[in-house]
Design a protein around this motif. Structure first.
Motif, short mmCIF file in Angstrom:
data_model
loop_
_atom_site.label_atom_id
_atom_site.label_comp_id
_atom_site.label_asym_id
_atom_site.label_seq_id
_atom_site.Cartn_x
_atom_site.Cartn_y
_atom_site.Cartn_z
N GLU A 29 0.81 -1.22 0.00
CA GLU A 29 0.00 0.00 0.00
C GLU A 29 0.85 1.27 0.00
O GLU A 29 0.36 2.33 -0.41
N ASP A 30 2.10 1.20 0.43
CA ASP A 30 2.94 2.39 0.54
C ASP A 30 3.34 2.94 -0.83
O ASP A 30 3.84 2.20 -1.67
N GLY A 43 -2.08 -3.68 6.33
CA GLY A 43 -2.46 -2.45 5.66
C GLY A 43 -3.90 -2.07 5.97
O GLY A 43 -4.59 -2.74 6.74
N ARG A 50 1.86 -2.67 4.79
CA ARG A 50 2.50 -1.36 4.78
C ARG A 50 3.75 -1.42 5.64
O ARG A 50 3.91 -2.33 6.46
N GLN A 80 4.47 0.05 -4.94
CA GLN A 80 3.07 0.17 -4.56
C GLN A 80 2.18 -0.67 -5.49
O GLN A 80 2.40 -0.70 -6.69
#
Length: 142
Positions: A29-30, A43, A50, A80
């Motif tokens: 997700e980052d 996440g 994450r 991502q």
């Protein structure tokens, strides 16, 4: 013929031996991605992960080296939305932020996602090998 007592050291995120391990997939997700050999947390989304942050105490596992991952610039990370390989159980090479000794209980440095003795405790994790600060150690996850 002479043989070494141990194989050469690995790199962060490399699977350390051929023992049984459990590796799962989670979506990164980052926006900045997540490097190999770091602790990750759940996440926001189902099956998301994450980078760890201050206050985290529940960890999904450690990102596993994948030579096919990333944006092909050789920066050694999952980008991502990519499906990251995460070790939940097994032995993996990780970088430590302080000296550790074989048998020590492992903790996560929440500022970096790397490992030490004094960060957030990682349940069932211990060091299999010793390492100086900044070095590589084998981390056993249960």
């Amino acid at each position: 013929m002479n043989f070494k007592n141990e194989m050469d050291k690995g790199v962060a995120g490399a699977i350390a031996n051929t023992e049984n391990s459990n590796i799962i997939s989670r979506t990164v997700e980052d926006a900045a991605g997540i490097a190999f050999g770091l602790a990750v947390a759940q996440g926001v989304n189902d099956k998301g992960c994450r980078a760890v942050t201050t206050g985290d105490t529940k960890f999904v596992g450690v990102t596993v080296l994948d030579r096919t991952a990333g944006d092909l610039t050789g920066n050694g990370k999952f980008v991502q939305y990519e499906s990251a390989r995460i070790m939940e159980e097994g032995v993996i090479w990780v970088e430590v932020t302080a000296a550790v000794a074989a048998g020590d209980a492992a903790a996560v440095d929440l500022a970096t996602g790397k490992f030490n003795l004094l960060g957030a405790a990682m349940a069932g994790a211990r060091f299999e090998t010793s390492a100086a600060s900044g070095g590589l150690a084998q981390l056993r996850l249960k």
